[in-house]
Design a protein around this motif. Sequence first.
Motif, PDB file in Angstrom:
ATOM      1  N   UNK A 146       0.830  -1.201   0.000  1.00  0.00           N
ATOM      2  CA  UNK A 146       0.000   0.000   0.000  1.00  0.00           C
ATOM      3  C   UNK A 146       0.865   1.251   0.000  1.00  0.00           C
ATOM      4  N   UNK A 147       1.955   1.250   0.741  1.00  0.00           N
ATOM      5  CA  UNK A 147       2.861   2.399   0.767  1.00  0.00           C
ATOM      6  C   UNK A 147       3.528   2.604  -0.593  1.00  0.00           C
ATOM      7  N   UNK A 148       3.921   1.515  -1.235  1.00  0.00           N
ATOM      8  CA  UNK A 148       4.587   1.626  -2.522  1.00  0.00           C
ATOM      9  C   UNK A 148       3.654   2.187  -3.590  1.00  0.00           C
ATOM     10  N   UNK A 149       2.428   1.714  -3.625  1.00  0.00           N
ATOM     11  CA  UNK A 149       1.484   2.189  -4.642  1.00  0.00           C
ATOM     12  C   UNK A 149       1.110   3.651  -4.436  1.00  0.00           C
ATOM     13  N   UNK A 150       1.229   4.154  -3.192  1.00  0.00           N
ATOM     14  CA  UNK A 150       0.939   5.561  -2.913  1.00  0.00           C
ATOM     15  C   UNK A 150       2.203   6.414  -2.886  1.00  0.00           C
ATOM     16  N   UNK A 168       5.403  -8.755  -4.590  1.00  0.00           N
ATOM     17  CA  UNK A 168       5.180  -7.882  -5.741  1.00  0.00           C
ATOM     18  C   UNK A 168       6.435  -7.100  -6.134  1.00  0.00           C
ATOM     19  N   UNK A 169       7.433  -7.071  -5.256  1.00  0.00           N
ATOM     20  CA  UNK A 169       8.635  -6.282  -5.487  1.00  0.00           C
ATOM     21  C   UNK A 169       9.744  -7.175  -6.027  1.00  0.00           C
ATOM     22  N   UNK A 170      10.227  -6.858  -7.248  1.00  0.00           N
ATOM     23  CA  UNK A 170      11.327  -7.591  -7.863  1.00  0.00           C
ATOM     24  C   UNK A 170      12.595  -6.759  -7.782  1.00  0.00           C
ATOM     25  N   UNK A 171      13.732  -7.422  -7.502  1.00  0.00           N
ATOM     26  CA  UNK A 171      15.005  -6.731  -7.358  1.00  0.00           C
ATOM     27  C   UNK A 171      15.706  -6.618  -8.705  1.00  0.00           C
ATOM     28  N   UNK A 172      16.393  -5.476  -8.907  1.00  0.00           N
ATOM     29  CA  UNK A 172      17.144  -5.242 -10.134  1.00  0.00           C
ATOM     30  C   UNK A 172      18.550  -5.811 -10.015  1.00  0.00           C
ATOM     31  N   UNK A 173      19.328  -5.632 -11.085  1.00  0.00           N
ATOM     32  CA  UNK A 173      20.655  -6.228 -11.131  1.00  0.00           C
ATOM     33  C   UNK A 173      21.705  -5.500 -10.316  1.00  0.00           C
ATOM     34  N   UNK A 190      12.796   2.287 -10.024  1.00  0.00           N
ATOM     35  CA  UNK A 190      11.549   2.870  -9.543  1.00  0.00           C
ATOM     36  C   UNK A 190      11.408   2.735  -8.028  1.00  0.00           C
ATOM     37  N   UNK A 191      12.050   1.721  -7.441  1.00  0.00           N
ATOM     38  CA  UNK A 191      12.056   1.528  -5.988  1.00  0.00           C
ATOM     39  C   UNK A 191      13.490   1.273  -5.542  1.00  0.00           C
ATOM     40  N   UNK A 192      13.893   1.888  -4.443  1.00  0.00           N
ATOM     41  CA  UNK A 192      15.213   1.655  -3.867  1.00  0.00           C
ATOM     42  C   UNK A 192      15.048   1.081  -2.460  1.00  0.00           C
ATOM     43  N   UNK A 193      15.786   0.008  -2.190  1.00  0.00           N
ATOM     44  CA  UNK A 193      15.770  -0.635  -0.870  1.00  0.00           C
ATOM     45  C   UNK A 193      17.092  -0.355  -0.187  1.00  0.00           C
ATOM     46  N   UNK A 222      11.590  -2.984  -8.607  1.00  0.00           N
ATOM     47  CA  UNK A 222      10.440  -2.477  -9.339  1.00  0.00           C
ATOM     48  C   UNK A 222       9.220  -3.323  -8.947  1.00  0.00           C
ATOM     49  N   UNK A 223       8.067  -2.734  -9.102  1.00  0.00           N
ATOM     50  CA  UNK A 223       6.834  -3.460  -8.762  1.00  0.00           C
ATOM     51  C   UNK A 223       5.774  -3.139  -9.794  1.00  0.00           C
ATOM     52  N   UNK A 224       4.797  -4.012  -9.880  1.00  0.00           N
ATOM     53  CA  UNK A 224       3.691  -3.818 -10.830  1.00  0.00           C
ATOM     54  C   UNK A 224       2.372  -3.675 -10.068  1.00  0.00           C
TER      55      UNK A 224
END
Length: 352
Positions: free
Chosen positions: A155-159, A256-261, A284-287, A350-352
Amino acid sequence: MNPSGKLRGQQHGKKNLLTRATEFNKELQNCLNLCNVKGYEESEIRGYLNNFTNDICLHRWKLKGKIVALFAFLILLIVVLIKYGISCGYENWLIRHLLISALPYWNWPSYYDARCLVENPKYTTFSLSVQDCEMCEDYSSIQRLPISEKMQVGSYLTHELPLIISNGSFNVLRKNISNVREFAREVMMDDGHSLYNPCGFSSNLRGRSKEQYTLMNMIKSEQFSSKFYAHWENCDTLAAKEFRLFYSRPPSLPAMLQLDGSNWVMLCSDFDGTVPRRIQLYSSVTIVMVIKGNMKLMLIPKYTCQHSCNNVTQTMKDNDLLLITDFVWDLYYIPNCSQDETIVFGVGGRFE
């Protein structure tokens, strides 16, 4: 390169082209007038002009063939020079000279600086508008969630809201590392990191060396400063793959969150820094995972929202995990670890 010289070259090339087109038009008009004076019929005039244009096309194909043959000869020459170990200084000069000479006729720098060579007219991307700034207008601190409530992360990511998960990076480190120096030495001595330079390297150990990886040179020479900070991104595929052996996927992340390379690391030892250092967000998302110590971070709203949103400063504690999107804020951190050592990992997603 002198911009005025480049502009003069382009104007000179356009002038020559215009002059040739004008002369060609005059020759064609004279030919048509001559045929009319001699009383040629329309079919005869068309046949004569077809022969004229065919000769032009043949000349053009011959010119293209000569250009292709010239390029093939140059490529063959470069291959021979490289194969037999001849100094590459001359071939570099030759290539630069040819590219500069081609500028009046072919503006190749626009392709060199382009992010995309083939544009997709149907592709659309999100852009930050003034209306979007409403989400950060009254935002003063990053929300914390216990790891037991990880189901709310989506919910936080989508907002587009940043979120800290307490103990979200607990037991993420796969190897037992006692201190920053030991960890840095083990990372830098790895083949994937010693062979490839990182991206965005920043450290107080840079000095005047032309080598980007000054920290690696300091470790190899055993001249380790007692006070330092360093952060970099493992943008090379091999280096990023090797670094993933040091950590596992945090269990607090939603499916729902996939990690990049790519991934990055920040190290700090007895350093009392005050200047915020930017962390480039390419995903699009940083962890951000705090493995050891504390990390003081700062969220600065992007230019569109700077008039209505304030900077957000917060300290991440040991084993905290931050999730932030690249939509509203730019991410900074302050390397201040005078009381303790700090090890922080980052990875894109990134997430969809």
